[in-house]
Motif scaffolding. Structure first.
Motif, PDB file in Angstrom:
ATOM      1  N   MET E   1       0.802  -1.213   0.000  1.00  0.00           N
ATOM      2  CA  MET E   1       0.000   0.000   0.000  1.00  0.00           C
ATOM      3  C   MET E   1       0.830   1.255   0.000  1.00  0.00           C
ATOM      4  SD  MET E   1      -1.303  -1.665   3.139  1.00  0.00           S
ATOM      5  CE  MET E   1      -2.553  -0.614   3.848  1.00  0.00           C
ATOM      6  N   ARG E  38      -2.490  -2.732  -6.977  1.00  0.00           N
ATOM      7  CA  ARG E  38      -3.890  -2.311  -6.796  1.00  0.00           C
ATOM      8  C   ARG E  38      -4.094  -1.387  -5.601  1.00  0.00           C
ATOM      9  NH1 ARG E  38      -6.464  -8.056  -6.613  1.00  0.00           N
ATOM     10  NH2 ARG E  38      -4.546  -8.219  -5.379  1.00  0.00           N
ATOM     11  N   THR E  39      -3.165  -1.424  -4.648  1.00  0.00           N
ATOM     12  CA  THR E  39      -3.297  -0.481  -3.524  1.00  0.00           C
ATOM     13  C   THR E  39      -2.165   0.555  -3.536  1.00  0.00           C
ATOM     14  OG1 THR E  39      -2.133  -2.041  -2.113  1.00  0.00           O
ATOM     15  CG2 THR E  39      -4.538  -2.074  -1.995  1.00  0.00           C
ATOM     16  N   THR E  40      -1.511   0.690  -4.680  1.00  0.00           N
ATOM     17  CA  THR E  40      -0.451   1.687  -4.805  1.00  0.00           C
ATOM     18  C   THR E  40      -1.013   2.958  -5.445  1.00  0.00           C
ATOM     19  OG1 THR E  40       1.245  -0.025  -4.995  1.00  0.00           O
ATOM     20  CG2 THR E  40       1.804   2.162  -5.851  1.00  0.00           C
TER      21      THR E  40
END
Lengths: 66, 66, 66, 66, 66, 66
Positions: E1, E38-40
């Motif tokens: 993340m 996808r969480t970057t």
């Protein structure tokens, strides 16, 4: 004169990985924008896994469930 | 209501130096912009010398070469 | 290599005032911490008066009441 | 995809309080703006009480006077 | 993340360059740290050339002298 | 003295929504941490949809595909 701040969870990022992040982020703005590397700063923040939340859940609990 | 964030490398900044940074940054926005010091906040971040890079080089390595 | 970020409300800060903020903030870290001005960056953010709140109140409404 | 950063002084914020901050901040942007919680990130920074100043005074000295 | 913030001066950064910055910064943390893209999140701030200073000088004046 | 920064994409956030974000974020730190609302600052940044990326993709392209 870009300033790049990379925030990641504090999970044993090694000195070598930090070196690669600094090198890669600098190269990115030099290659894409033609910036001068000498005035390009990269700062890495390592955030405690209790202090980051996503989807309303503390990251330390997300990784425990995995 | 200014908010001033000062990021420096973590190299033994003393309590007296922090006091001077807080005082000087507050005075700056009061003098230049006429802001109210009571709502002026100053936050100092001390960044690990492995976590700051300039010119594609980790700061801890820059100071070793000197 | 300090990086100083000054956030103020967007209320007609003049170019001369910005010059003084940049000069004063740089001088502060040079005088107090002995930093090199050539790697000292100052970034000023001017925030819309509807986008800043203090005491649970939008700044644009605080200044209207004055 | 909001990103919410909460900076507070480092005064024994408990894990339960961090949980509530993450939950409450996520709920806020979901309720008010209809954002997707799965891409909503909350980062809490706990700042040393010597490193935060208000009204030109170090926070560690403000709380000592109380 | 990870959360990556790239601050550059506002000098006609094109949409294609922004695309490359987003792609490159994401790839960097995926490759170096094994993060989930996808969480970057990548956020690019374009800073007015009067609002950035280095070496005590406003950037708009630095580029005029060149 | 919390400082809360809410970054969202710039998609017509209304003045009323900003009011609710400021109110809700302030209430959160007052309720959870017992902070004084008078020194609690909330800053909302609205980021251009070309300047935010997630999953290696520009947000303006993510919403086009929907």
């Amino acid at each position: 004169m870009p300033y790049i701040n990379i925030k990641v969870t504090d999970e044993n990022v090694t000195k070598e990985q930090k070196r690669e992040l600094i090198h890669g982020a600098t190269k990115l703005v030099v290659d894409v924008l033609g910036k001068d590397p000498r005035t390009t700063h990269v700062v890495i923040d390592e955030v405690n896994i209790d202090n980051w939340g996503v989807n309303s859940t503390m990251y330390s609990e997300i990784i425990k469930e995995k």
